[in-house]
Design a protein around this motif. Structure first.
Motif, mmCIF file in Angstrom:
data_model
loop_
_atom_site.group_PDB
_atom_site.id
_atom_site.type_symbol
_atom_site.label_atom_id
_atom_site.label_comp_id
_atom_site.label_asym_id
_atom_site.label_seq_id
_atom_site.Cartn_x
_atom_site.Cartn_y
_atom_site.Cartn_z
ATOM 1 N N VAL A 23 13.247 -25.844 20.093
ATOM 2 C CA VAL A 23 12.391 -24.638 21.017
ATOM 3 C C VAL A 23 11.682 -25.626 21.888
ATOM 4 N N CYS A 24 11.599 -25.242 23.209
ATOM 5 C CA CYS A 24 10.499 -25.741 24.168
ATOM 6 C C CYS A 24 10.863 -27.144 24.423
ATOM 7 N N ARG A 25 9.873 -27.928 24.164
ATOM 8 C CA ARG A 25 10.034 -29.429 24.418
ATOM 9 C C ARG A 25 11.216 -30.055 23.663
ATOM 10 N N GLY A 26 11.219 -29.602 22.374
ATOM 11 C CA GLY A 26 12.358 -30.172 21.382
ATOM 12 C C GLY A 26 13.695 -29.784 22.203
ATOM 13 N N ALA A 27 13.889 -28.596 22.773
ATOM 14 C CA ALA A 27 15.068 -28.348 23.227
ATOM 15 C C ALA A 27 15.372 -29.142 24.494
ATOM 16 N N GLN A 28 14.333 -29.270 25.504
ATOM 17 C CA GLN A 28 14.569 -30.189 26.413
ATOM 18 C C GLN A 28 14.676 -31.758 26.027
ATOM 19 N N LEU A 29 14.246 -32.085 25.156
ATOM 20 C CA LEU A 29 14.327 -33.442 24.837
ATOM 21 C C LEU A 29 15.800 -33.486 23.934
ATOM 22 N N THR A 30 16.098 -32.559 23.276
ATOM 23 C CA THR A 30 17.500 -32.449 22.562
ATOM 24 C C THR A 30 18.570 -32.561 23.780
ATOM 25 N N ALA A 31 18.489 -31.666 24.765
ATOM 26 C CA ALA A 31 19.420 -31.585 25.847
ATOM 27 C C ALA A 31 19.500 -32.906 26.677
ATOM 28 N N SER A 32 18.587 -33.408 26.822
ATOM 29 C CA SER A 32 18.321 -34.690 27.273
ATOM 30 C C SER A 32 19.114 -35.826 26.569
ATOM 31 N N VAL A 33 18.570 -35.834 25.651
ATOM 32 C CA VAL A 33 19.228 -37.038 24.613
ATOM 33 C C VAL A 33 20.724 -36.793 24.503
ATOM 34 N N GLY A 35 22.725 -35.576 26.632
ATOM 35 C CA GLY A 35 23.421 -35.586 27.981
ATOM 36 C C GLY A 35 23.441 -34.543 29.007
ATOM 37 N N ALA A 36 22.425 -33.463 28.763
ATOM 38 C CA ALA A 36 22.439 -32.524 29.666
ATOM 39 C C ALA A 36 21.385 -33.079 30.751
ATOM 40 N N LYS A 37 21.956 -32.370 31.938
ATOM 41 C CA LYS A 37 20.786 -32.360 33.117
ATOM 42 C C LYS A 37 19.762 -31.335 32.968
ATOM 43 N N ILE A 38 18.418 -31.975 32.998
ATOM 44 C CA ILE A 38 17.327 -30.988 32.800
ATOM 45 C C ILE A 38 16.978 -30.662 34.420
ATOM 46 N N ILE A 39 16.769 -29.328 34.774
ATOM 47 C CA ILE A 39 16.506 -28.755 35.944
ATOM 48 C C ILE A 39 14.891 -28.306 35.907
ATOM 49 N N GLN A 40 14.179 -28.907 36.860
ATOM 50 C CA GLN A 40 12.746 -28.423 36.632
ATOM 51 C C GLN A 40 12.668 -27.145 36.928
ATOM 52 N N ASP A 41 13.180 -26.709 38.244
ATOM 53 C CA ASP A 41 12.889 -25.338 38.599
ATOM 54 C C ASP A 41 14.327 -24.417 38.510
ATOM 55 N N ILE A 42 14.438 -23.760 37.417
ATOM 56 C CA ILE A 42 15.694 -23.032 37.439
ATOM 57 C C ILE A 42 15.880 -21.902 38.707
ATOM 58 N N THR A 65 27.503 -31.113 32.787
ATOM 59 C CA THR A 65 27.597 -32.489 33.498
ATOM 60 C C THR A 65 28.743 -33.221 32.848
ATOM 61 N N LYS A 66 29.088 -34.279 33.338
ATOM 62 C CA LYS A 66 30.133 -35.048 32.694
ATOM 63 C C LYS A 66 29.815 -35.805 31.437
ATOM 64 N N ASN A 67 30.327 -35.486 30.440
ATOM 65 C CA ASN A 67 30.112 -36.001 29.047
ATOM 66 C C ASN A 67 29.042 -35.366 28.438
ATOM 67 N N ASN A 68 28.759 -34.040 28.699
ATOM 68 C CA ASN A 68 27.628 -33.184 28.019
ATOM 69 C C ASN A 68 27.893 -32.765 26.691
ATOM 70 N N VAL A 69 27.636 -33.500 25.793
ATOM 71 C CA VAL A 69 27.663 -33.166 24.451
ATOM 72 C C VAL A 69 26.931 -31.810 23.898
ATOM 73 N N LEU A 70 25.918 -31.529 24.823
ATOM 74 C CA LEU A 70 25.324 -30.188 24.353
ATOM 75 C C LEU A 70 26.469 -29.122 24.707
ATOM 76 N N MET A 71 26.784 -29.125 25.834
ATOM 77 C CA MET A 71 27.883 -28.049 26.185
ATOM 78 C C MET A 71 29.026 -27.872 25.180
ATOM 79 N N SER A 72 29.326 -29.020 24.623
ATOM 80 C CA SER A 72 30.588 -28.878 23.665
ATOM 81 C C SER A 72 29.995 -28.563 22.506
ATOM 82 N N ILE A 73 28.731 -28.585 22.026
ATOM 83 C CA ILE A 73 28.304 -27.983 20.856
ATOM 84 C C ILE A 73 28.093 -26.419 20.832
ATOM 85 N N LEU A 74 27.564 -26.196 22.123
ATOM 86 C CA LEU A 74 27.456 -24.677 22.362
ATOM 87 C C LEU A 74 28.790 -23.862 22.391
ATOM 88 N N ASN A 75 29.687 -24.671 23.027
ATOM 89 C CA ASN A 75 31.186 -23.756 23.225
ATOM 90 C C ASN A 75 31.924 -23.765 21.876
#
Length: 75
Positions: A23-33, A35-42, A65-75
């Motif tokens: 949740v929150c910062r944890g979600a951002q850090l997890t996504a970043s770690v 391979g996801a691209k973090i967007i500042q202003d959605i 994004t290329k090699n996005n592990v998070l997207m493969s987990i969510l799909n």
């Protein structure tokens, strides 16, 4: 703190069959770690004009994004 949490995320991802829930910062850090691209202003990215001054809940949209592990987990 970030390094320790990033190592825990990697360890859990590679050694567990469960999904990671963050949740929150944890979600951002997890996504970043993972391979996801973090967007500042959605809103600017999606070209919409929404007022978030009320503190309403928002939907998080992972961006493919290329090699996005998070997207493969969510799909």
């Amino acid at each position: 703190r970030d390094l320790l949490e990033a190592e825990l995320i990697w360890y859990f991802y590679y050694h567990s069959k469960s999904k990671i829930v963050a949740v929150c910062r944890g979600a951002q850090l997890t996504a970043s770690v993972l391979g996801a691209k973090i967007i500042q202003d959605i809103n600017k990215f999606l070209k919409v004009n929404e007022d978030h001054s009320t503190g309403a809940f928002e939907t998080i949209y992972p961006v493919p994004t290329k090699n996005n592990v998070l997207m493969s987990i969510l799909n």
